[in-house]
Write an enzyme that holds these catalytic residues in place. Structure first.
Site, mmCIF file in Angstrom:
data_model
loop_
_atom_site.group_PDB
_atom_site.id
_atom_site.type_symbol
_atom_site.label_atom_id
_atom_site.label_comp_id
_atom_site.label_asym_id
_atom_site.label_seq_id
_atom_site.Cartn_x
_atom_site.Cartn_y
_atom_site.Cartn_z
ATOM 1 N N ARG A 228 -1.713 -0.470 4.267
ATOM 2 C CA ARG A 228 -2.953 0.211 3.878
ATOM 3 C C ARG A 228 -3.405 1.084 5.046
ATOM 4 N NH1 ARG A 228 -1.904 -0.327 -0.733
ATOM 5 N NH2 ARG A 228 -3.106 -1.360 -2.353
ATOM 6 N N HIS A 276 1.720 7.681 -0.950
ATOM 7 C CA HIS A 276 1.581 6.324 -1.514
ATOM 8 C C HIS A 276 2.657 6.077 -2.586
ATOM 9 C CE1 HIS A 276 -1.500 2.880 -2.182
ATOM 10 N NE2 HIS A 276 -0.274 2.482 -2.493
HETATM 11 P P1 NAP Z 1 1.005 -10.891 0.540
HETATM 12 O O1 NAP Z 1 2.142 -11.570 -0.143
HETATM 13 O O2 NAP Z 1 -0.380 -11.377 0.282
HETATM 14 O O3 NAP Z 1 1.324 -10.953 2.094
HETATM 15 C C1 NAP Z 1 0.401 -10.579 3.064
HETATM 16 C C2 NAP Z 1 0.929 -10.978 4.427
HETATM 17 O O4 NAP Z 1 -0.006 -10.540 5.422
HETATM 18 C C3 NAP Z 1 1.047 -12.503 4.564
HETATM 19 O O5 NAP Z 1 2.169 -12.819 5.333
HETATM 20 C C4 NAP Z 1 -0.236 -12.863 5.300
HETATM 21 O O6 NAP Z 1 -0.146 -14.028 6.075
HETATM 22 C C5 NAP Z 1 -0.373 -11.662 6.216
HETATM 23 N N1 NAP Z 1 -1.761 -11.538 6.680
HETATM 24 C C6 NAP Z 1 -2.874 -11.361 5.942
HETATM 25 N N2 NAP Z 1 -3.964 -11.329 6.740
HETATM 26 C C7 NAP Z 1 -3.517 -11.514 8.004
HETATM 27 C C8 NAP Z 1 -4.144 -11.602 9.269
HETATM 28 N N3 NAP Z 1 -5.460 -11.501 9.401
HETATM 29 N N4 NAP Z 1 -3.366 -11.804 10.338
HETATM 30 C C9 NAP Z 1 -2.020 -11.926 10.208
HETATM 31 N N5 NAP Z 1 -1.357 -11.850 9.052
HETATM 32 C C10 NAP Z 1 -2.103 -11.645 7.958
HETATM 33 O O7 NAP Z 1 0.984 -9.336 0.212
HETATM 34 P P2 NAP Z 1 2.227 -8.425 -0.237
HETATM 35 O O8 NAP Z 1 2.500 -8.575 -1.658
HETATM 36 O O9 NAP Z 1 3.330 -8.637 0.738
HETATM 37 O O10 NAP Z 1 1.581 -6.973 -0.015
HETATM 38 C C11 NAP Z 1 1.150 -6.537 1.263
HETATM 39 C C12 NAP Z 1 0.374 -5.239 1.129
HETATM 40 O O11 NAP Z 1 1.265 -4.163 0.833
HETATM 41 C C13 NAP Z 1 -0.607 -5.186 -0.043
HETATM 42 O O12 NAP Z 1 -1.812 -5.863 0.283
HETATM 43 C C14 NAP Z 1 -0.820 -3.701 -0.199
HETATM 44 O O13 NAP Z 1 -1.870 -3.300 0.662
HETATM 45 C C15 NAP Z 1 0.489 -3.094 0.301
HETATM 46 N N6 NAP Z 1 1.274 -2.420 -0.771
HETATM 47 C C16 NAP Z 1 1.590 -1.114 -0.613
HETATM 48 C C17 NAP Z 1 2.357 -0.473 -1.584
HETATM 49 C C18 NAP Z 1 2.772 0.978 -1.395
HETATM 50 O O14 NAP Z 1 3.369 1.559 -2.309
HETATM 51 N N7 NAP Z 1 2.505 1.580 -0.271
HETATM 52 C C19 NAP Z 1 2.807 -1.159 -2.704
HETATM 53 C C20 NAP Z 1 2.436 -2.494 -2.839
HETATM 54 C C21 NAP Z 1 1.676 -3.124 -1.852
HETATM 55 P P3 NAP Z 1 0.105 -15.464 5.363
HETATM 56 O O15 NAP Z 1 1.563 -15.415 4.931
HETATM 57 O O16 NAP Z 1 -0.146 -16.437 6.415
HETATM 58 O O17 NAP Z 1 -0.853 -15.523 4.198
#
Ligand code: NAP
Length: 313
Positions: A228, A276
């Site tokens: 993000r 994006h």
């Molecule tokens: P997810 O499964 O919820 O994983 C988030 C990761 O970030 C987890 O490992 C979490 O730790 C870690 N995290 C969260 N807060 C943290 C903090 N304060 N300090 C350290 N680590 C932290 O999410 P996801 O499905 O992988 O998606 C990640 C992000 O990708 C989405 O939120 C979205 O913003 C982005 N995204 C972008 C696109 C694009 O096309 N550009 C597409 C889809 C998603 P834990 O494992 O300990 O919970």
């Protein structure tokens, strides 16, 4: 009695979901009416949701059991006060594989130094100007080891990179050096010749990459952000690009999207802006996730991929 499922995603994607969702409900054995409009909001059981569908007030949906997001990132609506039922985010193998492939492509661009040739078709024979290290000798950092970050980490590990990950909770993953906590963040940043951001946007992650943290990277590091936009302090990144502390950045997400034409990222010679597009929710695989959650809701089983609304993701 069939359940009523309202599609409240981007109307442009309705033709895809109009086909894919009923097929997924059939595969899961769920009897469901898929609605494009809510003529009787009180009768809606589930909402398939994306914020660009235009719905922001959930109050009229008095019989709602859950909101099922088509997006993985939920920061713009997870704190909606009218959304009082469980909220599940999107985890879809299409989205996950698409992201891992995109990250691999961007990492390989930097790792192999492709730009040296792609951008310089000028008659100069650059044999020997640059010999990349082998992947095994290249340190890549990934902040966020969730569905997407872990898939990208595994893909990079599979190619041979030395992968260092960071997450909120401590993790252990074969072949990947996992860190957590602020000391762990410092260690990952100090190693990351190429850094990938796959964190959600929360109060704890906004501006995580500020001037001080960018300064912890090895000089001349590459930055890839499909997470993000507000994870990064834009002004600090521009300053780090100008001094060469960050050699180049590929940015897919921004504080304001579409990125305004006058934003300095567009004109900066060491920034690649992508609109994006890192990974899309795919209607077919995403519909299976939705249908599975409706099935679970009706069977009294716990929903998958519930958002922790205190943590913000
Ligand atoms: P997810 O499964 O919820 O994983 C988030 C990761 O970030 C987890 O490992 C979490 O730790 C870690 N995290 C969260 N807060 C943290 C903090 N304060 N300090 C350290 N680590 C932290 O999410 P996801 O499905 O992988 O998606 C990640 C992000 O990708 C989405 O939120 C979205 O913003 C982005 N995204 C972008 C696109 C694009 O096309 N550009 C597409 C889809 C998603 P834990 O494992 O300990 O919970």
């Amino acid at each position: 009695m069939p359940v009523n499922v309202l599609f409240a995603g981007n109307p442009k994607t309705w033709p895809d979901y109009r086909e894919a969702l009923p097929a997924a409900f059939r595969r899961k054995g769920v009897a469901a009416n898929l609605l494009e409009r809510a003529d009787d909001p009180g009768a809606v059981d589930y909402i398939v949701y994306a914020p660009n569908g235009g719905l922001s007030d959930f109050t009229p949906f008095t019989g709602l059991k859950a909101v099922l997001s088509l997006w993985a990132g939920v920061e713009t609506f997870q704190d909606n006060a009218t959304l009082t039922v469980p909220l599940a985010r999107m985890v879809d193998f299409g989205l996950t594989e698409g992201m891992a492939e995109w990250v691999l492509g961007q990492v390989m661009r930097y790792h192999l130094g492709n730009d040296l040739y792609v951008l310089n078709q000028d008659g100069i024979w650059r044999n020997g100007d640059f010999v990349p290290p082998l992947a095994r000798h290249r340190n890549v950092g990934i902040l966020g080891l969730g569905e997407l970050g872990l898939a990208a980490a595994r893909m990079l590990k599979g190619v041979g990179f030395s992968v260092h990950g960071w997450s909120r909770s401590a993790k252990s993953e074969p072949g990947i050096t996992c860190h957590s906590g602020m000391d762990g963040l410092r260690e990952v940043l100090a190693k990351s010749e190429i850094l990938v951001l796959l964190l959600p946007l929360t109060a704890a992650t906004e501006h995580l990459l500020d001037a001080a943290r960018l300064a912890m990277l090895p000089r001349g590091a590459y930055l890839i952000n499909p997470g993000r936009g507000p994870l990064i302090d834009d002004a600090a990144l521009l300053a780090a690009l100008d001094t060469g502390q960050v050699a180049h950045a590929t940015l897919d997400v921004f504080r304001v999207e579409p990125l305004p034409p006058a934003h300095p990222f567009w004109a900066h010679p060491n920034v690649t802006v992508t609109p994006h597009i890192a990974s899309e929710t795919r209607a077919e695989s995403a519909s299976d996730t939705i249908a599975e959650n409706v099935r679970r809701g009706e069977a009294g089983e716990p929903f998958l991929y519930l958002v922790d609304r205190k943590a913000g993701y």
